[in-house]
Scaffold this motif. Structure first.
Motif, mmCIF file in Angstrom:
data_model
loop_
_atom_site.group_PDB
_atom_site.id
_atom_site.type_symbol
_atom_site.label_atom_id
_atom_site.label_comp_id
_atom_site.label_asym_id
_atom_site.label_seq_id
_atom_site.Cartn_x
_atom_site.Cartn_y
_atom_site.Cartn_z
ATOM 1 N N LYS A 26 1.620 21.055 13.549
ATOM 2 C CA LYS A 26 0.533 20.075 13.529
ATOM 3 C C LYS A 26 1.085 18.664 13.396
ATOM 4 O O LYS A 26 2.216 18.464 12.954
ATOM 5 C CB LYS A 26 -0.437 20.365 12.381
ATOM 6 C CG LYS A 26 -1.187 21.682 12.522
ATOM 7 C CD LYS A 26 -2.241 21.827 11.449
ATOM 8 C CE LYS A 26 -3.051 23.101 11.627
ATOM 9 N NZ LYS A 26 -4.106 23.239 10.574
ATOM 10 N N GLU A 27 0.271 17.703 13.762
ATOM 11 C CA GLU A 27 0.653 16.311 13.582
ATOM 12 C C GLU A 27 0.548 15.924 12.114
ATOM 13 O O GLU A 27 -0.216 16.503 11.351
ATOM 14 C CB GLU A 27 -0.255 15.412 14.431
ATOM 15 C CG GLU A 27 -0.083 15.582 15.929
ATOM 16 C CD GLU A 27 -0.848 14.545 16.715
ATOM 17 O OE1 GLU A 27 -0.701 14.525 17.944
ATOM 18 O OE2 GLU A 27 -1.591 13.757 16.106
ATOM 19 N N ARG A 28 1.317 14.923 11.776
ATOM 20 C CA ARG A 28 1.249 14.398 10.410
ATOM 21 C C ARG A 28 -0.086 13.704 10.208
ATOM 22 O O ARG A 28 -0.561 12.993 11.111
ATOM 23 C CB ARG A 28 2.411 13.438 10.163
ATOM 24 C CG ARG A 28 2.581 13.041 8.722
ATOM 25 C CD ARG A 28 3.994 12.530 8.466
ATOM 26 N NE ARG A 28 4.373 11.427 9.320
ATOM 27 C CZ ARG A 28 5.609 10.947 9.385
ATOM 28 N NH1 ARG A 28 6.576 11.480 8.663
ATOM 29 N NH2 ARG A 28 5.887 9.928 10.179
ATOM 30 N N GLU A 29 -0.678 13.894 9.049
ATOM 31 C CA GLU A 29 -1.974 13.291 8.766
ATOM 32 C C GLU A 29 -1.949 12.570 7.426
ATOM 33 O O GLU A 29 -1.232 12.972 6.496
ATOM 34 C CB GLU A 29 -3.091 14.356 8.750
ATOM 35 C CG GLU A 29 -2.968 15.368 7.642
ATOM 36 C CD GLU A 29 -4.214 16.223 7.448
ATOM 37 O OE1 GLU A 29 -5.302 15.826 7.925
ATOM 38 O OE2 GLU A 29 -4.099 17.281 6.791
ATOM 39 N N GLY A 30 -2.741 11.524 7.342
ATOM 40 C CA GLY A 30 -2.878 10.808 6.081
ATOM 41 C C GLY A 30 -3.764 11.588 5.130
ATOM 42 O O GLY A 30 -4.814 12.086 5.526
ATOM 43 N N VAL A 31 -3.334 11.695 3.887
ATOM 44 C CA VAL A 31 -4.054 12.471 2.886
ATOM 45 C C VAL A 31 -4.754 11.555 1.893
ATOM 46 O O VAL A 31 -5.946 11.730 1.605
ATOM 47 C CB VAL A 31 -3.087 13.406 2.141
ATOM 48 C CG1 VAL A 31 -3.792 14.118 0.996
ATOM 49 C CG2 VAL A 31 -2.458 14.406 3.103
ATOM 50 N N ASP A 55 0.864 -1.174 0.000
ATOM 51 C CA ASP A 55 0.000 0.000 0.000
ATOM 52 C C ASP A 55 0.906 1.231 0.000
ATOM 53 O O ASP A 55 1.941 1.259 0.679
ATOM 54 C CB ASP A 55 -0.883 0.040 1.244
ATOM 55 C CG ASP A 55 -1.971 -1.015 1.240
ATOM 56 O OD1 ASP A 55 -2.679 -1.114 2.263
ATOM 57 O OD2 ASP A 55 -2.108 -1.740 0.234
ATOM 58 N N ILE A 56 0.512 2.239 -0.746
ATOM 59 C CA ILE A 56 1.281 3.480 -0.791
ATOM 60 C C ILE A 56 0.386 4.625 -0.315
ATOM 61 O O ILE A 56 -0.768 4.732 -0.756
ATOM 62 C CB ILE A 56 1.787 3.788 -2.209
ATOM 63 C CG1 ILE A 56 2.609 2.622 -2.762
ATOM 64 C CG2 ILE A 56 2.604 5.091 -2.195
ATOM 65 C CD1 ILE A 56 3.911 2.370 -2.052
ATOM 66 N N GLY A 57 0.921 5.435 0.548
ATOM 67 C CA GLY A 57 0.140 6.552 1.077
ATOM 68 C C GLY A 57 0.856 7.874 0.930
ATOM 69 O O GLY A 57 2.084 7.926 0.866
ATOM 70 N N TRP A 58 0.088 8.913 0.858
ATOM 71 C CA TRP A 58 0.597 10.281 0.937
ATOM 72 C C TRP A 58 0.149 10.866 2.275
ATOM 73 O O TRP A 58 -1.020 10.771 2.635
ATOM 74 C CB TRP A 58 0.064 11.149 -0.196
ATOM 75 C CG TRP A 58 0.741 10.941 -1.512
ATOM 76 C CD1 TRP A 58 0.313 10.187 -2.556
ATOM 77 C CD2 TRP A 58 1.996 11.513 -1.914
ATOM 78 N NE1 TRP A 58 1.209 10.244 -3.590
ATOM 79 C CE2 TRP A 58 2.253 11.058 -3.230
ATOM 80 C CE3 TRP A 58 2.919 12.361 -1.309
ATOM 81 C CZ2 TRP A 58 3.397 11.421 -3.939
ATOM 82 C CZ3 TRP A 58 4.059 12.724 -2.011
ATOM 83 C CH2 TRP A 58 4.286 12.252 -3.317
ATOM 84 N N PHE A 59 1.091 11.472 2.965
ATOM 85 C CA PHE A 59 0.839 12.104 4.238
ATOM 86 C C PHE A 59 1.346 13.540 4.170
ATOM 87 O O PHE A 59 2.142 13.878 3.305
ATOM 88 C CB PHE A 59 1.559 11.356 5.368
ATOM 89 C CG PHE A 59 1.084 9.946 5.561
ATOM 90 C CD1 PHE A 59 1.498 8.924 4.710
ATOM 91 C CD2 PHE A 59 0.210 9.631 6.585
ATOM 92 C CE1 PHE A 59 1.044 7.621 4.887
ATOM 93 C CE2 PHE A 59 -0.244 8.332 6.772
ATOM 94 C CZ PHE A 59 0.177 7.333 5.919
ATOM 95 N N ARG A 60 0.899 14.367 5.094
ATOM 96 C CA ARG A 60 1.414 15.738 5.129
ATOM 97 C C ARG A 60 1.517 16.214 6.569
ATOM 98 O O ARG A 60 0.795 15.754 7.447
ATOM 99 C CB ARG A 60 0.521 16.683 4.329
ATOM 100 C CG ARG A 60 -0.875 16.894 4.894
ATOM 101 C CD ARG A 60 -1.713 17.761 3.945
ATOM 102 N NE ARG A 60 -3.060 17.991 4.473
ATOM 103 C CZ ARG A 60 -4.021 18.602 3.774
ATOM 104 N NH1 ARG A 60 -3.786 19.044 2.530
ATOM 105 N NH2 ARG A 60 -5.216 18.764 4.309
ATOM 106 N N GLN A 61 2.435 17.127 6.768
ATOM 107 C CA GLN A 61 2.618 17.715 8.087
ATOM 108 C C GLN A 61 2.804 19.211 7.950
ATOM 109 O O GLN A 61 3.777 19.662 7.338
ATOM 110 C CB GLN A 61 3.808 17.101 8.813
ATOM 111 C CG GLN A 61 3.924 17.544 10.254
ATOM 112 C CD GLN A 61 4.888 16.696 11.048
ATOM 113 O OE1 GLN A 61 5.786 16.059 10.509
ATOM 114 N NE2 GLN A 61 4.711 16.674 12.359
ATOM 115 N N ALA A 62 1.866 19.939 8.506
ATOM 116 C CA ALA A 62 1.938 21.395 8.523
ATOM 117 C C ALA A 62 2.677 21.841 9.784
ATOM 118 O O ALA A 62 2.714 21.101 10.770
ATOM 119 C CB ALA A 62 0.531 21.982 8.487
ATOM 120 N N PRO A 63 3.239 23.031 9.766
ATOM 121 C CA PRO A 63 3.965 23.521 10.945
ATOM 122 C C PRO A 63 3.095 23.495 12.189
ATOM 123 O O PRO A 63 1.963 23.978 12.174
ATOM 124 C CB PRO A 63 4.334 24.953 10.554
ATOM 125 C CG PRO A 63 4.378 24.945 9.073
ATOM 126 C CD PRO A 63 3.312 23.985 8.642
#
Length: 129
Positions: free
Chosen positions: A43-48, A33-41
């Motif tokens: 904030k916690e990292r979240e799955g996108v 499985d491949i996922g994209w995640f993001r982390q804003a300043p």
């Protein structure tokens, strides 16, 4: 050696588009499985978004549904994240990650990073208002 390399980030105005790429090597791409995640300043990292290895189903967090599209090119071992109608709230470092257990992208609840054990270095996306 497992490697994931993201590219395609940058600065874009609100309403614009970007396409992120995640080039994978060192493992059997089709089995993960491949996922994209993001982390804003601050904030916690979240799955996108994620794409399932079992049937190539795709799942998205609510805030990006209808705007982002995840896809894969198995011949190139590359996963893409097409991001349209970008908002300042999308500003973050975006990471791709691989899950060899094929558990992380099930469509049940949030896209959790627990089973995603291989990560790229991230690419910065900045959306100006």
């Amino acid at each position: 050696e497992v490697q994931l390399v993201e590219s395609g980030g940058g600065l874009v105005q609100a309403g614009g588009s970007l396409r992120l790429s995640c080039a994978a090597s060192g493992f059997t791409f089709d089995d993960h499985d491949i996922g994209w995640f993001r982390q804003a300043p601050g904030k916690e990292r979240e799955g996108v978004a994620c794409i399932s290895s079992s049937d190539r189903s795709t799942y998205y967090t609510d805030s990006v549904k209808g705007r982002f599209t995840i896809s894969s090119d198995n011949n190139k071992n590359t996963v893409y994240l097409q991001m349209n109608s970008l908002k300042p709230g999308d500003t973050a470092v975006y990471f791709c990650a691989a899950d060899p257990y094929a558990l992380g992208c099930s469509g049940h609840g949030d896209i959790e990073e627990t089973d995603f054990i291989s990560w790229g270095q991230g690419t910065q996306v900045t959306v100006s208002s």
